[in-house]
Design a protein around this motif. Sequence first.
Motif, PDB file in Angstrom:
ATOM      1  N   GLN A 161      30.977  54.457  41.250  1.00  0.00           N
ATOM      2  CA  GLN A 161      31.952  54.665  42.239  1.00  0.00           C
ATOM      3  C   GLN A 161      32.623  53.417  42.645  1.00  0.00           C
ATOM      4  O   GLN A 161      34.236  53.512  42.586  1.00  0.00           O
ATOM      5  CB  GLN A 161      31.333  55.256  43.631  1.00  0.00           C
ATOM      6  N   LEU A 162      31.889  52.507  42.901  1.00  0.00           N
ATOM      7  CA  LEU A 162      32.565  51.168  43.256  1.00  0.00           C
ATOM      8  C   LEU A 162      33.472  50.340  41.894  1.00  0.00           C
ATOM      9  O   LEU A 162      34.755  50.082  42.327  1.00  0.00           O
ATOM     10  CB  LEU A 162      31.702  49.908  43.741  1.00  0.00           C
ATOM     11  N   GLY A 163      33.044  50.928  40.790  1.00  0.00           N
ATOM     12  CA  GLY A 163      33.840  50.208  39.603  1.00  0.00           C
ATOM     13  C   GLY A 163      34.944  51.321  39.749  1.00  0.00           C
ATOM     14  O   GLY A 163      36.376  50.613  39.239  1.00  0.00           O
ATOM     15  N   LEU A 164      35.129  52.331  40.138  1.00  0.00           N
ATOM     16  CA  LEU A 164      36.329  53.239  40.301  1.00  0.00           C
ATOM     17  C   LEU A 164      37.435  52.495  41.223  1.00  0.00           C
ATOM     18  O   LEU A 164      38.625  52.583  40.768  1.00  0.00           O
ATOM     19  CB  LEU A 164      36.155  54.701  40.506  1.00  0.00           C
ATOM     20  N   GLU A 165      36.532  52.202  42.283  1.00  0.00           N
ATOM     21  CA  GLU A 165      37.454  51.667  43.327  1.00  0.00           C
ATOM     22  C   GLU A 165      38.101  50.427  43.202  1.00  0.00           C
ATOM     23  O   GLU A 165      39.272  50.035  43.695  1.00  0.00           O
ATOM     24  CB  GLU A 165      36.849  51.665  44.699  1.00  0.00           C
ATOM     25  N   HIS A 166      37.311  49.466  42.500  1.00  0.00           N
ATOM     26  CA  HIS A 166      37.730  48.033  42.390  1.00  0.00           C
ATOM     27  C   HIS A 166      37.897  47.710  40.902  1.00  0.00           C
ATOM     28  O   HIS A 166      38.161  46.475  40.710  1.00  0.00           O
ATOM     29  CB  HIS A 166      36.565  47.150  43.056  1.00  0.00           C
ATOM     30  N   GLY A 167      37.527  48.300  39.967  1.00  0.00           N
ATOM     31  CA  GLY A 167      37.760  48.086  38.734  1.00  0.00           C
ATOM     32  C   GLY A 167      36.236  47.310  38.003  1.00  0.00           C
ATOM     33  O   GLY A 167      35.656  46.844  38.994  1.00  0.00           O
ATOM     34  N   GLY A 168      35.914  47.771  37.078  1.00  0.00           N
ATOM     35  CA  GLY A 168      34.835  47.419  36.458  1.00  0.00           C
ATOM     36  C   GLY A 168      34.223  45.869  36.157  1.00  0.00           C
ATOM     37  O   GLY A 168      33.491  45.399  36.143  1.00  0.00           O
ATOM     38  N   ASN A 169      35.646  44.901  36.517  1.00  0.00           N
ATOM     39  CA  ASN A 169      35.215  43.542  36.260  1.00  0.00           C
ATOM     40  C   ASN A 169      35.507  42.903  37.626  1.00  0.00           C
ATOM     41  O   ASN A 169      35.334  41.766  37.690  1.00  0.00           O
ATOM     42  CB  ASN A 169      36.438  43.046  35.465  1.00  0.00           C
ATOM     43  N   ASP A 170      35.424  43.667  38.654  1.00  0.00           N
ATOM     44  CA  ASP A 170      35.179  43.006  40.107  1.00  0.00           C
ATOM     45  C   ASP A 170      34.006  42.206  40.049  1.00  0.00           C
ATOM     46  O   ASP A 170      33.069  42.700  39.657  1.00  0.00           O
ATOM     47  CB  ASP A 170      35.355  43.980  41.180  1.00  0.00           C
ATOM     48  N   ALA A 171      34.049  41.239  40.778  1.00  0.00           N
ATOM     49  CA  ALA A 171      32.746  40.302  40.690  1.00  0.00           C
ATOM     50  C   ALA A 171      31.618  40.697  41.282  1.00  0.00           C
ATOM     51  O   ALA A 171      30.614  40.750  41.015  1.00  0.00           O
ATOM     52  CB  ALA A 171      33.237  38.794  41.453  1.00  0.00           C
ATOM     53  N   ASN A 172      31.792  41.631  42.407  1.00  0.00           N
ATOM     54  CA  ASN A 172      30.646  42.155  42.894  1.00  0.00           C
ATOM     55  C   ASN A 172      30.092  43.733  42.363  1.00  0.00           C
ATOM     56  O   ASN A 172      29.028  43.599  42.275  1.00  0.00           O
ATOM     57  CB  ASN A 172      30.985  42.489  44.444  1.00  0.00           C
ATOM     58  N   VAL A 173      30.931  44.369  41.741  1.00  0.00           N
ATOM     59  CA  VAL A 173      30.627  45.439  40.739  1.00  0.00           C
ATOM     60  C   VAL A 173      29.858  44.688  39.792  1.00  0.00           C
ATOM     61  O   VAL A 173      28.887  45.334  39.505  1.00  0.00           O
ATOM     62  CB  VAL A 173      31.729  46.182  40.556  1.00  0.00           C
ATOM     63  N   LEU A 174      30.419  43.791  39.013  1.00  0.00           N
ATOM     64  CA  LEU A 174      29.571  43.100  38.149  1.00  0.00           C
ATOM     65  C   LEU A 174      28.235  42.700  38.471  1.00  0.00           C
ATOM     66  O   LEU A 174      27.271  42.911  37.714  1.00  0.00           O
ATOM     67  CB  LEU A 174      30.294  41.730  37.449  1.00  0.00           C
ATOM     68  N   ARG A 175      28.048  41.933  39.458  1.00  0.00           N
ATOM     69  CA  ARG A 175      26.795  41.488  40.158  1.00  0.00           C
ATOM     70  C   ARG A 175      25.978  42.762  40.453  1.00  0.00           C
ATOM     71  O   ARG A 175      24.486  42.584  39.907  1.00  0.00           O
ATOM     72  CB  ARG A 175      27.179  40.942  41.544  1.00  0.00           C
ATOM     73  N   LEU A 176      26.430  43.706  40.952  1.00  0.00           N
ATOM     74  CA  LEU A 176      25.466  44.995  41.295  1.00  0.00           C
ATOM     75  C   LEU A 176      24.924  45.563  40.068  1.00  0.00           C
ATOM     76  O   LEU A 176      24.107  46.156  39.925  1.00  0.00           O
ATOM     77  CB  LEU A 176      26.304  46.072  42.185  1.00  0.00           C
ATOM     78  N   SER A 177      26.090  45.671  38.975  1.00  0.00           N
ATOM     79  CA  SER A 177      25.688  46.366  37.760  1.00  0.00           C
ATOM     80  C   SER A 177      24.550  45.586  37.143  1.00  0.00           C
ATOM     81  O   SER A 177      23.829  46.108  36.389  1.00  0.00           O
ATOM     82  CB  SER A 177      26.936  46.195  36.872  1.00  0.00           C
TER      83      SER A 177
END
Length: 227
Positions: free
Chosen positions: A198-214
């Motif tokens: 969901q966060l990837g959809l909202e912020h893009g998969g390359n967002d630093a925090n999305v990457l960290r959570l991933s």
Amino acid sequence: MLLAIPDILTPDEVATARAALDAAEWIDGRVTAGAQSAAVKNNAQLAEGSPVADALGEMILAGLARSPLFISAALPQRIFPPLFNRYGIGADFGVHVDNAIRAVPRTPIRLRTDLSCTLFFSHPEEYDGGELLIEDVYGPQRVKLPAGHLILYPSTSLHRVTPVTRGARVASFFWLQSMIRQDAQRSLLFDLDQTVQQLGLEHGGNDANVLRLSGIYHNLLRQWAET
Ligand SMILES: O=C(O)CCC(=O)C(=O)O
Ligand SMILES: [Fe+2]
């Protein structure tokens, strides 16, 4: 975790499967039951390894493979070849727990049943009764889903199917061994994965925090998974 997963099969696939199932030969459902469940099992089943069961089983496995929600929730390691059951009027399945270990027919493979699945082939308005009642920590859950949908529940649960009083309930049922043995760990990974998606959809998969959570998701999976 108890989770309903919609649209494992398309309406066309359900219709094709129903035509085959309605024309198929049904035998006593006790053939695959363990000692305790045989005493309370009162339904009919397709013979394991029959051509109809094999063809529809392949259709179901393909449907599961294209469902990101199923993969995320189950993290399957081995899936038992789907079986098929039919409850006509008066048929039911009393309270039982599924066998912990299942031998996959015609192979040397055994699997531990972590999750149990029912995939519905009858439309809910076609029959009365035939509800799957699953004991959960939050009390008994009543399950009756549209055709083509699947319920996924921990194989540790006591469960039963209430008597059919009108029409017939046709379904597929099977088990799977998950890469994650513990339900609590699997639920946590599922929540995390859904949140990251969901966060990837909202912020893009390359967002630093999305990457960290991933990364955290994959590192937990690496810690816990058995492959
Ligand atoms: O028919 C169902 O939904 C469940 C069947 C079942 O519990 C079993 O075969 O062990
Ligand atoms: Fe069962």
